[in-house]
Design an enzyme around this catalytic site. Structure first.
Site, PDB file in Angstrom:
ATOM      1  N   ASP A 111       9.302  -2.629   3.128  1.00  0.00           N
ATOM      2  CA  ASP A 111       8.485  -1.548   2.580  1.00  0.00           C
ATOM      3  C   ASP A 111       9.154  -0.194   2.771  1.00  0.00           C
ATOM      4  OD1 ASP A 111       6.144  -1.042   1.117  1.00  0.00           O
ATOM      5  OD2 ASP A 111       5.107  -0.295   2.902  1.00  0.00           O
ATOM      6  N   CYS A 217       0.831   0.722  -7.691  1.00  0.00           N
ATOM      7  CA  CYS A 217       1.100   0.477  -6.276  1.00  0.00           C
ATOM      8  C   CYS A 217       0.064   1.193  -5.416  1.00  0.00           C
ATOM      9  CB  CYS A 217       2.501   0.946  -5.911  1.00  0.00           C
ATOM     10  SG  CYS A 217       2.839   0.874  -4.136  1.00  0.00           S
ATOM     11  N   TYR A 221      -2.840  -0.799  -3.157  1.00  0.00           N
ATOM     12  CA  TYR A 221      -2.935  -0.669  -1.706  1.00  0.00           C
ATOM     13  C   TYR A 221      -4.280  -0.071  -1.290  1.00  0.00           C
ATOM     14  CZ  TYR A 221       1.662  -2.243  -0.202  1.00  0.00           C
ATOM     15  OH  TYR A 221       2.749  -3.027   0.111  1.00  0.00           O
ATOM     16  N   TYR A 248      -4.685   2.454   4.851  1.00  0.00           N
ATOM     17  CA  TYR A 248      -4.844   2.273   3.416  1.00  0.00           C
ATOM     18  C   TYR A 248      -6.313   2.275   2.957  1.00  0.00           C
ATOM     19  CZ  TYR A 248       0.123   1.454   3.355  1.00  0.00           C
ATOM     20  OH  TYR A 248       1.472   1.629   3.480  1.00  0.00           O
ATOM     21  N   GLU A 290       4.649  -6.161  -7.643  1.00  0.00           N
ATOM     22  CA  GLU A 290       3.935  -6.095  -6.372  1.00  0.00           C
ATOM     23  C   GLU A 290       3.629  -7.507  -5.865  1.00  0.00           C
ATOM     24  OE1 GLU A 290       3.114  -3.990  -4.196  1.00  0.00           O
ATOM     25  OE2 GLU A 290       3.263  -2.010  -5.096  1.00  0.00           O
TER      26      GLU A 290
END
Length: 618
Positions: A111, A217, A221, A248, A290
């Site tokens: 990441d 993205c 998340y 998140y 993803e």
């Protein structure tokens, strides 16, 4: 005098309207109108007046209204991909809290590469727009990414590990970062690179493309953070990845996700339809990347998803059973048969030849269908109320439930007898039925699930459809159009004189008890050299006994009668994903996550995408 064949010619255009129905949302189970005084119940074999059936919206407009912005519409249309991401083995283990620390370290290291590319993409996007307000927003989002990188560094410090600095990006990470930076550099669908862009509009377009590739993205998340946060035990602070989840699901990250969506909407205002299509494709591609990113994370531990990869299944057999009406379909099959009957019926002033089967006129048919439908709905509601025990059971009681459903079985049989006696099914052309089946719209994702399941080479799979439908030819035709002839169909059959129905039904399956007996009989015919793992997918009270007999019972939709009756007899309804998280936690305790039938637990889903993600994976 027109023959029955001639009279059936208008069916093409009338059925085209009926069969173009799409589900409005995963929760909207039945588009057929019901009397306002009665609750929606399933399953009524008697549709309301067929021509009153509304035309539903196409799948591309599911749950989207005019006030939702471009980014919001893209996210709604990416519901399937968001579920597949959540159901990946990595994400499930993270949610359950028993992801091994080495696996989490590897993910964080990958990441870091991605976030650095994300920050670089923001920088390139900022260079491409002359709008001061947009530049401020992009700058703020880029600072948030840098803060996220610092959070990752704090993880490394807590572990006493330098993995985030020493690892190399895997192929999935490289594909994702290359895609992101290529988009930010203007290398999309022939668009010129930023250094060669001649006008501010061209530069803004590249910025819009870039933000379009980055937005999913952020939204994904934010979605996962909220979903995982809801699963945390409020009384415990022991989840090893709580800090990740808190970040998140935080108000700050949720706000950042909204900010980038607002930015995408703003940058897209002046774009053409073709250019908006480019952004949608980029958005969808990023969602798939993803999923691949999550799937690429190495796991040395067993997971309960996807089910088909369970090592114990390799030497055993997967027996999957499914209902048809409103489980697989958008419209109840009885509504299709009613439509065929009415549009092919003779007019009131038409004289029928002696060679024809005597039929009611279209007006008489419509009136009769209306009477039968209302009678069924009212009596079904009364029957459901009559079988409910005075007090809610303290524990699951299958035998008591099966005994109570004998009343419902008697009711269903009487209702079918009334249909036969009324003559409303007389004179239907078999070819019309088959054509209607071929054009029948199935629930989104249903066909693709069955196709992939049947074609799999990992597990021995048997698929059986158990249905109250009056005409097996309709079901077989519906699945044949999806190249699914291998499905075994167990249902009732219309009888025919040459190619026209006599109005009689060969009764094979009319009640929950009939379905349960068929379920047991199918299993008895299988070789006993393999263990059967059974799954039943259904949506109504008619499926409840089979759902409870199966090792895994999955309820799709939100039938009120199913939940009311089930709950009173001690049945527990558990959302599938939280249920899988609990199953996954069992692995950390050294025990298996064996599925046990007759437990009284049914798992609920809102769409076939969840079923697909659970059983087959991406």
């Amino acid at each position: 005098m027109p023959s029955l064949v001639a009279a059936s010619k208008p069916i093409a255009s009338r059925l085209a309207n009926l069969l173009s129905l799409r589900s409005i949302s995963p929760r909207s189970r039945c588009p057929l109108p019901r009397p306002q005084s009665a609750p929606i119940v399933r399953r009524s074999p008697l549709p309301p007046p067929p021509m009153a059936i509304p035309r539903a919206a196409p799948m591309s407009s599911i749950a989207v209204d005019n006030e939702v912005g471009l980014a919001g519409k893209f996210w709604i249309k990416s519901r399937r991909e968001s579920l597949f991401a959540m159901y990946t083995p990595f994400a499930l283990r993270l949610a359950a809290g028993n992801l091994e620390i080495d696996g989490f370290r590897h993910y964080i290291a990958q990441d870091v590469y991605f976030l650095k590319a994300f920050a670089q993409a923001y920088e390139l996007a900022e260079e491409c727009t002359d709008d001061d307000e947009a530049n401020v927003a992009i700058s703020k989002l880029r600072k948030d990414v840098l803060e996220e990188l610092r959070m990752h560094d704090s993880f490394a410090q807590e572990w006493g590990s330098e993995d985030t600095k020493e690892s190399t990006p895997n192929s999935a990470t490289v594909r994702y970062t290359d895609f992101l930076l290529a988009t930010a550099s203007g290398k999309v669908e022939g668009v010129k690179g930023p250094g060669k862009l001649a006008t501010p509009f061209e530069r803004t377009k590249v910025a819009a493309y870039t933000i379009g590739a980055m937005t999913p993205c952020m939204r994904l998340y934010a979605f996962l953070g909220k979903e995982f946060q809801a699963l945390l035990d409020a009384n415990k602070d022991s989840h090893p990845y709580k800090k990740w989840i808190d970040n998140y699901s935080s108000e700050g990250f949720q706000a950042a996700a909204l900010q980038i969506e607002d930015l995408l909407d703003k940058l897209s205002v002046s774009l053409t339809g073709e250019e908006l299509d480019v952004i949608e494709n980029l958005y969808h591609q990023a969602m798939k990347l993803e999923i691949e990113f999550f799937l690429a994370q190495p796991l040395a531990q067993p997971t309960v998803v996807p089910l088909i990869r369970d090592p114990s299944l390799a030497a055993n057999r997967l027996m999957l059973f499914s209902d048809f009406d409103l489980t697989c379909t958008v419209v109840d099959s009885s509504a299709i048969l009613a439509e065929i009957a009415i549009v092919t019926a003779p007019r009131t002033d038409t004289i029928q030849s002696e060679s024809q089967l005597a039929r009611m006129s279209s007006a008489e048919l419509r009136k009769t269908w209306d009477i039968l439908s209302r009678q069924y709905t009212e009596e079904h509601e009364q029957c459901i109320e009559s079988i409910l025990p005075a007090e809610k059971a303290e524990a699951f009681d299958y035998e008591a439930l099966a005994k109570a459903l004998e009343q419902l079985s008697d009711f269903e049989k009487r209702a079918n007898s009334r249909v036969i006696e009324s003559g409303v099914l007389k004179g239907l052309n078999l070819e019309d039925i088959k054509k209607a089946g071929e054009r029948m719209i199935l629930q989104d994702g249903c066909t693709s699930f069955f196709k992939k399941l049947i074609k799999n080479e990992m597990v021995d799979v048997n698929v059986h459809v158990l249905s109250y439908c009056w005409c097996g030819d309709l079901i077989r035709s519906a699945f044949s159009s999806g190249d699914l002839q291998l499905l075994n169909v167990h249902t009732n059959e219309l009888t025919f004189d040459e190619s026209f129905s006599t109005g009689e039904i060969v009764k094979k399956m009319e009640s929950p008890i009939d379905k349960a007996k068929t379920f047991d009989e199918i299993l008895k015919t299988k070789d006993h050299d393999k263990r059967n793992l059974t799954i039943y997918i259904g949506d109504s009270i008619g499926d409840i006994l089979c759902l409870l007999k199966a090792d895994i019972g999955i309820v799709i939709g939100s039938s009120s009668s199913l939940r009311k009756v089930g709950s009173q007899f001690g049945v527990s309804f558990v959302e599938l994903y939280p249920g899988l998280v609990e199953k996954q936690k069992e692995y950390s305790e050294g025990s298996s996550a064996d599925w046990k039938g007759s437990s009284g637990i049914l798992y609920t889903v809102s769409s076939w995408a969840e079923i697909h993600a659970f059983i087959l994976g991406w």
